[in-house]
Each structure stands twice: as structure tokens, then as C-alpha cells.
Design an enzyme around this catalytic site. Sequence first.
Site, PDB file in Angstrom:
ATOM      1  CE  LYS A 187      -2.348   3.140   2.035  1.00  0.00           C
ATOM      2  NZ  LYS A 187      -1.893   4.488   1.712  1.00  0.00           N
ATOM      3  N   GLY A 212       4.474   2.850  11.150  1.00  0.00           N
ATOM      4  CA  GLY A 212       3.776   4.130  11.111  1.00  0.00           C
ATOM      5  C   GLY A 212       3.241   4.496  12.472  1.00  0.00           C
ATOM      6  NE  ARG A 242       0.599   4.318  21.242  1.00  0.00           N
ATOM      7  CZ  ARG A 242       0.725   4.334  22.580  1.00  0.00           C
ATOM      8  NH1 ARG A 242      -0.175   3.736  23.337  1.00  0.00           N
ATOM      9  NH2 ARG A 242       1.725   4.932  23.156  1.00  0.00           N
ATOM     10  N   GLY A 258      -1.666   1.646  13.115  1.00  0.00           N
ATOM     11  CA  GLY A 258      -1.240   0.280  13.443  1.00  0.00           C
ATOM     12  C   GLY A 258      -2.322  -0.465  14.210  1.00  0.00           C
ATOM     13  CD  GLU A 294       8.898  -2.580  14.422  1.00  0.00           C
ATOM     14  OE1 GLU A 294       9.326  -3.724  14.292  1.00  0.00           O
ATOM     15  OE2 GLU A 294       9.044  -1.898  15.466  1.00  0.00           O
ATOM     16  CB  CYS A 328      10.714   4.867  14.875  1.00  0.00           C
ATOM     17  SG  CYS A 328      11.866   4.030  13.813  1.00  0.00           S
ATOM     18  CD  GLU A 355       6.426   8.487  18.220  1.00  0.00           C
ATOM     19  OE1 GLU A 355       5.304   7.991  17.962  1.00  0.00           O
ATOM     20  OE2 GLU A 355       7.447   8.218  17.582  1.00  0.00           O
TER      21      GLU A 355
HETATM   22  P1  NAP Z   1       0.724   6.673   9.372  1.00  0.00           P
HETATM   23  O1  NAP Z   1      -0.040   7.913   9.239  1.00  0.00           O
HETATM   24  O2  NAP Z   1       0.288   5.700  10.367  1.00  0.00           O
HETATM   25  O3  NAP Z   1       0.747   6.017   7.900  1.00  0.00           O
HETATM   26  C1  NAP Z   1       1.331   4.752   7.620  1.00  0.00           C
HETATM   27  C2  NAP Z   1       0.510   4.024   6.554  1.00  0.00           C
HETATM   28  O4  NAP Z   1      -0.704   3.560   7.135  1.00  0.00           O
HETATM   29  C3  NAP Z   1       0.097   4.890   5.374  1.00  0.00           C
HETATM   30  O5  NAP Z   1       0.157   4.134   4.193  1.00  0.00           O
HETATM   31  C4  NAP Z   1      -1.332   5.255   5.688  1.00  0.00           C
HETATM   32  O6  NAP Z   1      -2.119   5.524   4.544  1.00  0.00           O
HETATM   33  C5  NAP Z   1      -1.817   3.984   6.345  1.00  0.00           C
HETATM   34  N1  NAP Z   1      -2.975   4.201   7.211  1.00  0.00           N
HETATM   35  C6  NAP Z   1      -3.336   5.308   7.873  1.00  0.00           C
HETATM   36  N2  NAP Z   1      -4.469   5.094   8.565  1.00  0.00           N
HETATM   37  C7  NAP Z   1      -4.840   3.817   8.332  1.00  0.00           C
HETATM   38  C8  NAP Z   1      -5.938   2.995   8.758  1.00  0.00           C
HETATM   39  N3  NAP Z   1      -6.883   3.443   9.573  1.00  0.00           N
HETATM   40  N4  NAP Z   1      -5.975   1.716   8.319  1.00  0.00           N
HETATM   41  C9  NAP Z   1      -5.022   1.243   7.493  1.00  0.00           C
HETATM   42  N5  NAP Z   1      -3.988   1.966   7.054  1.00  0.00           N
HETATM   43  C10 NAP Z   1      -3.884   3.250   7.474  1.00  0.00           C
HETATM   44  O7  NAP Z   1       2.233   6.949   9.780  1.00  0.00           O
HETATM   45  P2  NAP Z   1       3.322   7.892   9.098  1.00  0.00           P
HETATM   46  O8  NAP Z   1       2.790   9.278   9.012  1.00  0.00           O
HETATM   47  O9  NAP Z   1       3.793   7.307   7.855  1.00  0.00           O
HETATM   48  O10 NAP Z   1       4.557   7.802  10.095  1.00  0.00           O
HETATM   49  C11 NAP Z   1       4.720   8.609  11.225  1.00  0.00           C
HETATM   50  C12 NAP Z   1       4.545   7.774  12.499  1.00  0.00           C
HETATM   51  O11 NAP Z   1       5.157   6.499  12.375  1.00  0.00           O
HETATM   52  C13 NAP Z   1       5.189   8.375  13.708  1.00  0.00           C
HETATM   53  O12 NAP Z   1       4.282   8.309  14.776  1.00  0.00           O
HETATM   54  C14 NAP Z   1       6.403   7.513  13.997  1.00  0.00           C
HETATM   55  O13 NAP Z   1       6.812   7.456  15.299  1.00  0.00           O
HETATM   56  C15 NAP Z   1       5.976   6.207  13.504  1.00  0.00           C
HETATM   57  N6  NAP Z   1       7.124   5.399  13.055  1.00  0.00           N
HETATM   58  C16 NAP Z   1       7.422   4.291  13.733  1.00  0.00           C
HETATM   59  C17 NAP Z   1       8.489   3.517  13.346  1.00  0.00           C
HETATM   60  C18 NAP Z   1       8.835   2.265  14.101  1.00  0.00           C
HETATM   61  O14 NAP Z   1       9.626   1.485  13.651  1.00  0.00           O
HETATM   62  N7  NAP Z   1       8.246   2.043  15.253  1.00  0.00           N
HETATM   63  C19 NAP Z   1       9.237   3.852  12.225  1.00  0.00           C
HETATM   64  C20 NAP Z   1       8.903   4.978  11.543  1.00  0.00           C
HETATM   65  C21 NAP Z   1       7.815   5.746  11.964  1.00  0.00           C
HETATM   66  P3  NAP Z   1      -2.285   7.014   3.956  1.00  0.00           P
HETATM   67  O15 NAP Z   1      -1.144   7.195   3.037  1.00  0.00           O
HETATM   68  O16 NAP Z   1      -3.594   6.992   3.293  1.00  0.00           O
HETATM   69  O17 NAP Z   1      -2.247   7.938   5.145  1.00  0.00           O
END
Ligand code: NAP
Length: 535
Positions: free
Chosen positions: A189, A246, A248, A251, A270, A307, A398
Site C-alpha cells: 500500500k 507508522g 499507533r 497500526g 512498528e 522512530c 511520543e
Molecule cells: P501513518 O499515518 O500511520 O501512515 C502509515 C501508513 O498507514 C500509510 O500508508 C497510511 O495511509 C496507512 N494508514 C493510515 N491510517 C490507516 C488505517 N486506519 N488503516 C489502514 N492503514 C492506514 O504513519 P506515518 O505518518 O507514515 O509515520 C509517522 C509515524 O510512524 C510516527 O508516529 C512515527 O513514530 C511512527 N514510526 C514508527 C516507526 C517504528 O519502527 N516504530 C518507524 C517509523 C515511523 P495514507 O497514506 O492513506 O495515510
Amino acid sequence: MTLTQTDLTGRSILAGESVAGTGATVHGADPATGEALEPGYTLIDEDQLAAATAAAEEAFASFSRLDPTAHADFLERIADNIEAVGEELVARAMAETGLSEARLTGERGRTTGQLRLFARVVRQGDHRGVRIDPALPERTPAPRTDIRQRKIPLGPVAVFGASNFPLAFSTAGGDTAAALAAGCPVVFKAHNAHPGTSEIVGRALADAVAEAGLHPGVFSLVYGQGSRIGQALAADPVIQAVGFTGSRGAGLALVATAAARPVPIPVYAEMSSINPVFLFDGALQGDVDALATAFVGSVTGSSGQLCTAPGLVFVPAGPAGDAFTASVERALATTAGQTMLTAAIADSWVAGVDTLAAQEGVYLVGRGREGDTENAPAPAVLGTDVATFLDNEVLHEEIFGAASLLIRYSSPEELVHAAGQLEGQLTATLHLSEDDHATVETLLPVLERTAGRILAGGWPTGVEVGHAMVHGGPFPATSDGRTTSVGTLAIERFLRPVAYQDLPDDLLPEPLRRANPWHLNRRLDGRLELAGEQA
Ligand code: NAP
């Protein structure tokens, strides 16, 4: 011919075919200027998604049985194709994310490096986990039958990338590499914050599938909203596991969907971590300014959008801790905000820092200055004490970006108690001298239950991709703390064991045949037998 930035199509890649979606069009945007980037990407509908997952299911039979050489060659070919795109890939990723050329060049190397590392794993074959308990017909009171175990791939896997790693945690990033190395077709995706980067890498990957003569369903890249197409993907009965990096919220939404299916599946998500750092008195007897400068570098690097960024630092009360705090303030004053990944992430960071600063008992330690571009807020470090921290959940959340909270502690006992109240973390970092070992000995068992990786010295940002790395940890760092999303152990998430009892040799899969045609290391009656030592 591998796609470059100049010939982006704005379409999904469904089992090798470039397909326009039937839905709305989304554009990437340059976060430094707010300018929308061409082309627009059309979002697919559920029927189009179902075509991609059906193709992945079709591809599974042949892909999961690929011999080690063809399989490893395929992974290496993906890496070669990504490199063959040249600088246009880095240029597009810079435009879509605001990240620097040096950072993205390094990230590309990490992405191709992990694909090649998984190729070596596939060639070597230990992940197949071969165990053989030979028949013991003479055993009394009951004879034993011949039992042979190996691990097989789960089936098609859905992968979601993060905005902050447009290459290494995205289209051909760690989760995709691990799933493909396991033998699982991938439906990826695309992240809507870097759609062009995703298409360039997606085409390089789809070309590798075609060049290797594999079924085109081995890989699809789909554009859609996470809340609609992302959810439909996790709910699709063909999909057997989800890899996610991405927020919480997203996820947990995927975990809920996967658990509610008629046949639930694992989600390896993650999510969030604040990566506590523990400073001991002994570490503050040396060059405090160097320590403070290194800390500020770790907090502000990549605008803090890592992260593993250190969001929490336990600092001893007293003069040594005061000196560190004053030095952090001075080091921070020399920094400037850097463009954040998206306007929404920058807004959310500002709101998070404002909320934290408004809490009772929290004070400002120091700030940098705002950057010259849009979405480049001034880095911030705040301070408080242990009692305030333990009393207020807001202080445990966070804040994704260049911010950190210094917590002053007054005794080793208070420090160990506070560590025990932390949520699950990706990392925990210790700065200590030999004089601190007695306290650290009492802290380590607490940290083992809290974090996926424990470091002494250094800073948690920068994750080595290797065999021993753990980039995981208890909830909410991940949804499943038993594993890792970085390093070769990640392959285990997409495998499951099958035992074969008394099957004729010619019906056994190659890894289990008596002649060991794939030259695999095996556990014979529990004892490791190296391939070179076998008769
Ligand atoms: P995100 O907004 O959660 O987006 C990640 C993916 O999930 C995107 O493809 C998004 O689609 C999709 N998504 C969003 N809502 C969804 C739902 N309800 N159901 C299914 N899929 C959904 O995260 P991000 O903005 O990319 O990353 C920032 C966050 O990630 C920060 O909080 C950071 O701490 C965390 N992070 C964690 C790690 C780790 O290893 N723990 C690593 C990097 C980042 P769309 O494109 O449509 O929004």
C-alpha cells in the site's frame, strides 16, 4: 526499462500492469514550499485491489517453491534495478519528503543493502529451519516414526510503509524484503506522502519480477487511502500477514481489522516509542559538552522524525546534571528547524510540544530557531522531575519530531522505579562509567522487559541492519514484541513450521530429502549438522 522521475504515470502497478484507479487523485507535495508535485495519483477501488490480491494468490504456488539460487538472484536484481534508476530516485524522494540528499542517498544504500543481505540468507538457507528426527524402528516400548520439519512461507503479505523512511521502510524496504525473502508475494500500500518515490521503486521491483521470469502477482503497488483500501487489504482473505510501520492509531486499526477477520492473521506493526536514555553520574564526569552536543544531534537529525529518536532523558539531580542541562540549552540554541515530512506532521509536532509545555511541572530547557522553509519549527527540549512524569500520562506520549524531555531524578532507586513505569520501547540507552555498574545491574532486568534493544554509550538513532539487530519491543513500540522489523530475523515473521511424518523421500520437499539437494544445515535429532559435514 526501469522508470525514472521524468516518466512517472500516476498509476498503480497491479501484477505488473500499470493501471489507473477509478477514484480521486492525490498529489505528493514539496513540504518545503507546499507546492503540489505532478503527476496526480489515481486511487484504486476494492475491485481493483481484489485483482491484485488474486494475482498474489496465484503467484504463491510457484514463488514459494523457488530454488535458493533463483530466489536470491531475484532479490539482488531488485537492488540492481533500484540502483540503476540513479540520482532521479533521490531527487524525487527529496522533493516529496524534504529530507536531505545525504540522508536519502544513505537510505537508498541501506535499502539495497538489506535486499542483498536477505539474498545471502536465502542462498544459505538456515531460515528454512530443517529439523529431522529419523525413525527409530527398534525403540521400545514404542518405535518412533520419521519426522521432518521445515518452515514454509505464510502466503501473500500486505505491507504498509512509513512517511519518514520513503525507501528503507517503504515499497522495497525491510518488510517487503523480508516477506519476499520468505517466499511470500507482496501487495504494497503506497504511502500517499511519497507517491512518486513509491512508483519509481515499485517499477524497479515489478521489472525485477518480469526479468526473473516470475509470476507478475509476486508484487503489486496500490494507491488508495489507508482507511479504505488499506483496511480492505488487511481484511482480504488472501492476505496472510501484515507488515506495518507508522503511527499507533493506524497500526492499531490494522490489528483490530486483522483480529476481527473470520480467519485472523498476524500484524507486525512498528508504532510508537520515546526511547529513554539513562544518564548516570559517572558519565557526566567527562566531557559534558560533547555529550550534550551528541544528544542534541540525535534529537534533531532528520528533524527528529526517527522512530528511535531519544524523546526522554533521565538526568541526575545535582551539579553534574545541571551542567549537562545548561550545555543542552547552549547546543540547542545553535540548531535550526529542518523541513518536516508533511504540513500535517509539522502541525502535529507543534501541537504536541505546546501541550507538553502547558503541563504543570514542565518547563522549557531550550529551543533552536525556526528553519527558513515552511514546516520547519524550532527544535525544543523541555524538563521536569520524576514525580511529575509518573503522575501525568501526557508526558509519556511520543511527539514525532525534534523534541525531548529531560527528567531529573534524585536517587538510583527512583530511577529504577521510573524505568519500571515506562511503556514498551524500541530502545533504552545507558551512559555510564564503571562506578555505575551496581545500579545498572538492578536496572537491566527492568529494561529487558521494556525495550527491544539496550545500548551502552552512543545514541539510539541509526539502526544497523544485520543478523543480531532487534528493532522491535513490547507494545506500543510494536504490536508483537517477539520479533524485529530490521535485520535478517525479520524473515521469521512470514514463515510457519510444517512437519512431515513418514513421507516417501520423493514426496518430501527438497529441503527435507535424504540427499539434502539444497545443501542445508539441519538439526538431526536436535544436534546441528552443518551441510559441509554431512555424508
Ligand atoms: P501513518 O499515518 O500511520 O501512515 C502509515 C501508513 O498507514 C500509510 O500508508 C497510511 O495511509 C496507512 N494508514 C493510515 N491510517 C490507516 C488505517 N486506519 N488503516 C489502514 N492503514 C492506514 O504513519 P506515518 O505518518 O507514515 O509515520 C509517522 C509515524 O510512524 C510516527 O508516529 C512515527 O513514530 C511512527 N514510526 C514508527 C516507526 C517504528 O519502527 N516504530 C518507524 C517509523 C515511523 P495514507 O497514506 O492513506 O495515510
